[in-house]
Structures are given as structure tokens and as C-alpha cells.
Design an enzyme around this catalytic site. Sequence first.
Site, PDB file in Angstrom:
ATOM      1  N   SER A 151       0.812  -1.221   0.000  1.00 15.30           N
ATOM      2  CA  SER A 151       0.000   0.000   0.000  1.00 15.30           C
ATOM      3  C   SER A 151       0.847   1.273   0.000  1.00 15.30           C
ATOM      4  CB  SER A 151      -0.963   0.019   1.193  1.00 15.30           C
ATOM      5  OG  SER A 151      -1.928  -1.004   1.083  1.00 15.30           O
ATOM      6  N   TYR A 217      -5.997   5.319  -1.873  1.00 17.28           N
ATOM      7  CA  TYR A 217      -7.171   5.028  -1.062  1.00 17.28           C
ATOM      8  C   TYR A 217      -8.022   6.237  -0.670  1.00 17.28           C
ATOM      9  CZ  TYR A 217      -4.652   0.658  -0.577  1.00 17.28           C
ATOM     10  OH  TYR A 217      -3.996  -0.507  -0.842  1.00 17.28           O
ATOM     11  N   ARG A 256      -1.772  -8.951  -8.605  1.00 13.92           N
ATOM     12  CA  ARG A 256      -1.716  -7.711  -9.375  1.00 13.92           C
ATOM     13  C   ARG A 256      -0.282  -7.226  -9.433  1.00 13.92           C
ATOM     14  NH1 ARG A 256      -3.227  -3.793  -6.084  1.00 13.92           N
ATOM     15  NH2 ARG A 256      -1.242  -2.727  -6.382  1.00 13.92           N
ATOM     16  N   ASP A 258       2.595  -4.396 -10.530  1.00 14.05           N
ATOM     17  CA  ASP A 258       2.805  -2.972 -10.766  1.00 14.05           C
ATOM     18  C   ASP A 258       4.019  -2.813 -11.671  1.00 14.05           C
ATOM     19  OD1 ASP A 258       0.679  -2.398  -9.077  1.00 14.05           O
ATOM     20  OD2 ASP A 258       1.964  -2.273  -7.310  1.00 14.05           O
ATOM     21  N   GLU A 271       6.634  -4.873  -8.472  1.00 16.07           N
ATOM     22  CA  GLU A 271       6.264  -5.865  -7.472  1.00 16.07           C
ATOM     23  C   GLU A 271       4.972  -6.554  -7.896  1.00 16.07           C
ATOM     24  OE1 GLU A 271       4.150  -4.165  -3.814  1.00 16.07           O
ATOM     25  OE2 GLU A 271       5.386  -2.461  -4.460  1.00 16.07           O
ATOM     26  N   ASN A 273       1.417  -8.059  -5.972  1.00 13.18           N
ATOM     27  CA  ASN A 273       0.610  -8.177  -4.765  1.00 13.18           C
ATOM     28  C   ASN A 273      -0.240  -9.439  -4.867  1.00 13.18           C
ATOM     29  OD1 ASN A 273       0.932  -5.295  -3.451  1.00 13.18           O
ATOM     30  ND2 ASN A 273       0.652  -4.992  -5.634  1.00 13.18           N
ATOM     31  N   GLY A 277      -6.071  -5.091  -2.981  1.00  7.60           N
ATOM     32  CA  GLY A 277      -7.175  -4.420  -2.318  1.00  7.60           C
ATOM     33  C   GLY A 277      -8.511  -4.684  -2.981  1.00  7.60           C
TER      34      GLY A 277
END
Length: 309
Positions: A151, A217, A256, A258, A271, A273, A277
Amino acid sequence: MTQAIDSKTFGKVAVLYGGRSAEREVSLKSGAAVLAALQAAGVDAQGIDVGSDIVQQLAAQRFDRAFIVLHGRGGEDGTIQGLLECAGIPYTGSGVLASALAMDKLRTKQVWHSLGLPTPRHATLVSADDCARVAGELGFPLMVKPSQEGSSIGMAKVHTLAELEQAWHNAHTYDDNVLVEQYISGPEFTVAMLNGEILPPIRLGTSHVFYDYEAKYLANDTHYQIPCGLDAGKEQELRNLTARACAALGVTGWGRADVMQDTQGNFWLLEVNTVPGMTDHSLVPMAAKAVGLDFGQLVLRLLASTLQE
């Protein structure tokens, strides 16, 4: 198709969220959304805010499967996956090894390097004394990030040695190992994988220095471009790179990646994930919507993957 599965087939489902990581607040929001979607679909789902009594809760309530919506340490790093393996409870997402590996940004990059996959040059900071040496090796600007946080927590973009030293101090509060990597100037993309299928890439736009926690967020001016604007050939290249990046780490179920693109058009992996989220600002639901899956259908498809265990 998951739509044809009777909700009773899933049995009693534990939605694991919250936890004690630095990403707790995001996980609470993600977990609440997943829990509501499952219950709306008629699934016997119960939310558990994971704490020190999680072993006792799982043993006492006899769950048939688990939907993991824990972000960060204790949920995305292989530990909860190992507990569920020992308990014989099927769960969503990647297994123990892939979860632990993807959570560690440094070791993720080492695996990618070993396979010739493009990722920015990097170094690690163990103490403030390392800053001058690393700055000399990599040059500025640099991205600083805790090796095992998500995050964008603890991340910073730096242009000077003084900024690097301050960023190291901040990141070190989250992780003993701090990763420093060359900053790639250009557009950022995020690419989701769902049960082996690579979903449409999303191009990210933000007024912030980079796509940080607030942009992810809280901000309402973050721009999500889907279709992503790449020509067909470059988009396919990006999809293929994401598939290779996930396969290299053993990521399964969903994830996911990036990715940055430099001014020459080259892609660079940042990276992956393994528990992305699931909030109203989240990216995997956006990508799923682009291929005709609403949030409820996405959640059911993820849960259905546990039936194959």
C-alpha cells in the site's frame, strides 16, 4: 461458470481480514466489501478480524474454506496460508511459498533478475551509513521502500543524500531491510491476474509525486485509464510480462503486478501483490469490470477456485 454454483456448495466460509499489519485499515474495508458480497450471494460467510486467537477461532467454528483479504504481514506473507494448510482449510490466492516470496520485494527482484525479467536496479539499506554508498552506485532520483510492506506505506521518492537518509529512517520503522531502487520516469500500469487470465491493464495517473497511499485510497483525483492507451502490440507485451512475473514467483488464484514504462517504451517490473485491495478505490475490481465481471461475480469466482483444492 461460477454463476451456476449453488452458494451452499461453499459451506461455511471464513472471511479473514483486519489483522495487525500496517495495512489493517485497508484490509478492514476490503474485508467488509467481500463479506457483504458473499452474503448477498447467499454464501454462509462470517467475517473474522484476525488476531492472536485465530487458531482457536478456526478450530472452534469448523469452517469449510477461507477467503483471505488480509493485506501485508500476517496475511499476505505466507503465515496465514501455512496455518490454513495445517488446518486442512482450502483458501483463496497463492500458497505459502509464493505468498512469502512476493511479500519480500528484495527477493522478488532477485528471482526476476535470475530469469532475465526487467526490474529497476536496486540496493538495500541496513543502516544510515549505507546511504552515501548506495547513492553513488545508483544515482538520483531514487525510490525508497520497506522491503516487506504494501500500500506504498513507508515509501518516498528522494533527490538528495539528505532526503535519502530521512527516507531510510522513516522506512526503517516498518522494516529492518529497506529497498532502494532507481526511479523509472514514465507512466505506471497495474495488471491483474485472475485464475491464470491476465485482465486488461490499467494506466494510473496522479497529481502526487508518485502513486502513494493517499492516491490509492483517499484521493478523488486519481485517474484510472482503461483501456490503458497502449497500442495492441505493447499492451500484449505488458500482459505477457505480467504472466511471466507471476509464474516466476508461483502466484496462483489472483494477483496484481505494478509496472513502470520508461521514456524508451521499455517496461520495468516493480512488485506483485498476492492479496490486492478490494475497496471502492481498488484496481482488480476495475479490471474485472472491464471484462464483464461485477464485484459480486469477481468475489464468487475467487471463492470458486477453492473448490479445486
